[in-house]
Every structure is written in C-alpha cells, then in structure tokens.
Design a protein around this motif. Structure first.
Motif, short mmCIF file in Angstrom:
data_model
loop_
_atom_site.label_atom_id
_atom_site.label_comp_id
_atom_site.label_asym_id
_atom_site.label_seq_id
_atom_site.Cartn_x
_atom_site.Cartn_y
_atom_site.Cartn_z
N PRO A 190 0.79 -1.24 0.00
CA PRO A 190 0.00 0.00 0.00
C PRO A 190 0.82 1.29 0.00
N LEU A 191 1.95 1.31 0.68
CA LEU A 191 2.73 2.55 0.76
C LEU A 191 3.40 2.90 -0.56
N ALA A 192 3.54 1.94 -1.44
CA ALA A 192 4.19 2.17 -2.72
C ALA A 192 3.21 2.13 -3.88
N ALA A 193 1.92 2.20 -3.58
CA ALA A 193 0.92 2.02 -4.64
C ALA A 193 1.09 2.99 -5.79
N SER A 211 10.86 -9.17 -1.48
CA SER A 211 11.64 -8.48 -0.46
C SER A 211 10.78 -7.43 0.22
N GLY A 212 11.36 -6.77 1.22
CA GLY A 212 10.67 -5.69 1.91
C GLY A 212 10.99 -4.32 1.36
N ALA A 213 11.53 -4.25 0.14
CA ALA A 213 11.98 -2.99 -0.42
C ALA A 213 10.87 -1.97 -0.62
N TYR A 214 9.64 -2.43 -0.71
CA TYR A 214 8.51 -1.52 -0.96
C TYR A 214 7.63 -1.34 0.27
N GLY A 215 8.20 -1.62 1.43
CA GLY A 215 7.46 -1.39 2.65
C GLY A 215 6.61 -2.59 3.03
N PRO A 216 5.77 -2.38 4.04
CA PRO A 216 4.93 -3.49 4.50
C PRO A 216 3.95 -3.93 3.43
N GLY A 217 3.69 -5.21 3.42
CA GLY A 217 2.74 -5.74 2.44
C GLY A 217 3.04 -7.19 2.15
N PHE A 218 2.60 -7.63 1.00
CA PHE A 218 2.71 -9.03 0.62
C PHE A 218 4.17 -9.41 0.33
N THR A 245 6.38 -0.49 -11.65
CA THR A 245 7.39 -1.47 -11.25
C THR A 245 6.98 -2.88 -11.63
N ARG A 246 5.74 -3.21 -11.34
CA ARG A 246 5.30 -4.59 -11.60
C ARG A 246 5.16 -4.87 -13.08
#
Length: 225
Positions: A57-60, A194-201, A66-67
C-alpha cells in the motif's frame, strides 16, 4: 483422473492465451506452459488482469509501473524473447463482476483478441482459488469462451488452490522446464520477494520451490462458468 500432455495429437497444434490475475502468477502457475508454447510458436499472448498495485500500500503510486517492468522481464526469461503482455488494468483486489461495464469491456476485448490471434485455448487460474482476483480471472475466461466467435477451449492452472478432486476436469501436463528457468523468472518479481517496498505481501520462501512442469485442468463448457 487421466493425464495427457499438450504435445499429444489433440493439443499439439493449438494456440494458447494465458490469463494471469497479477504479475508473478504467470510464473508461479503457468511458467512451464508459457515456456513450451513460446518455444513451439503456439503462445498467442499473455494477459494480466490487474495492475498489481495492492500488494504494498505505501508504494501504490509507483508499484504499477514497477510490476509491469518485472512482468516483462519474467516473460523474457520464460520465453527467450520480448513477448509484450496485455494489461487490462483492473484495480488489484477490487475485481469487476459479470454484467458490469468493466467486466463486459474486458470480455469484448479478449473475444476480439481470440479472433485476431486465432486463440484455441485459454489458460487461467482455477475458479476455486482463494483470492478474489484469481476467481474473477476464471469468471472472465469462462465468459470469453462463451462469447468467442471461434471454438475456444479452457484450462485452469493452480497458484494457491488445491487440485480439483473431480474426474470431470481431465488433467494435462506440459513438458518439464530446464532446471532453474522458472526460479530465474520468479526472481524478476523483486517487489514480491523483499521488503523494499514497505509493509505488504511477500511470497513465502516455499514459492520458489516450483515443479518443472505445469499440471492443467481441462474445463468443459458448463463447468465453473
């Protein structure tokens, strides 16, 4: 359930369109199918249902771009070429429902694509998969098959679901992939690993232990749609 292969006489000349709910599902569930059909000149295309923006969510704001890049790289690693996927851009985890404008527009687009690219088989996530986007992808594929202007068969593949326990869905197998190829493709999806994009999946470590071939389930008309 009987097991045949997509190289058997009934299947070996057919052209395949793969529908993936999110970038990474193509590798997890249909990587061997994509690799084999691309190698044999039978891959009609790859379609992504959602924009993938819901995983972190923080990188939405930047995650969609990116994806898309990650998906393109994964596909190149699976196929060995620059196959360009199609993105339907549904909002991640907010699928359209049959009958609404977005669903029907996507159905019409895929029906036209099936006609233009001479698609014989749709491959999509199983209708019983425990994620709303995976189930929606199956609903869309069944709708496309029903509306198609040519005979289109439908097979389902598994990402998170269990194998269906019914003899009404015969099994198909792909050829095995070269060792390490699917894992290499999965590593293109760095945002999910990885955790590079903050909390999430984050994909569990076990997800990287993928089998060398795919098992597909042939869904006849009237099943799951």
């Amino acid at each position: 359930m009987p097991l045949t292969t997509i190289s058997d006489a009934r299947w070996r000349r057919l052209r395949w369109l793969v529908i993936a709910p999110h970038p990474d599902d193509e590798t997890l569930g249909a990587g061997a199918l994509i690799a084999q059909t691309a190698r044999e000149g039978r891959l009609a295309g790859i379609v992504y249902l959602t924009d993938g923006s819901g995983s972190h969510p923080l990188a939405a704001g930047t995650l969609t771009r990116t994806r898309r890049r990650e998906a393109g790289l994964a596909i190149r690693r699976l196929t060995g070429n620059a196959t360009v996927p199609i993105h339907l851009n549904w909002r991640d985890a907010s699928p359209h429902s049959p009958g609404d404008r977005g669903f029907e527009a996507s159905c019409r687009a895929l029906v036209a694509l099936c006609h233009a690219r001479r698609v014989d088989v749709l491959a999509v996530t199983a209708s019983h998969e425990p994620h709303c986007d995976h189930a929606a992808a199956a609903q869309l594929a069944h709708a496309v098959r029903s509306a198609a202007r040519r005979r289109v068969q439908l097979v389902e593949y598994l990402v998170w679901g269990d194998a269906p326990m019914t003899a009404s869905m015969p099994r198909l197998a792909t050829a095995p992939m070269a060792q390490g190829t699917r894992r290499y493709a999965l590593f293109a999806h760095r945002s999910q690993l990885s955790g590079a994009y903050g909390p999430g999946f984050r994909l569990p470590r076990s997800a990287a232990r993928m089998p060398p071939r795919d098992i597909l389930y042939h869904s006849r008309p009237g099943h799951g749609g």
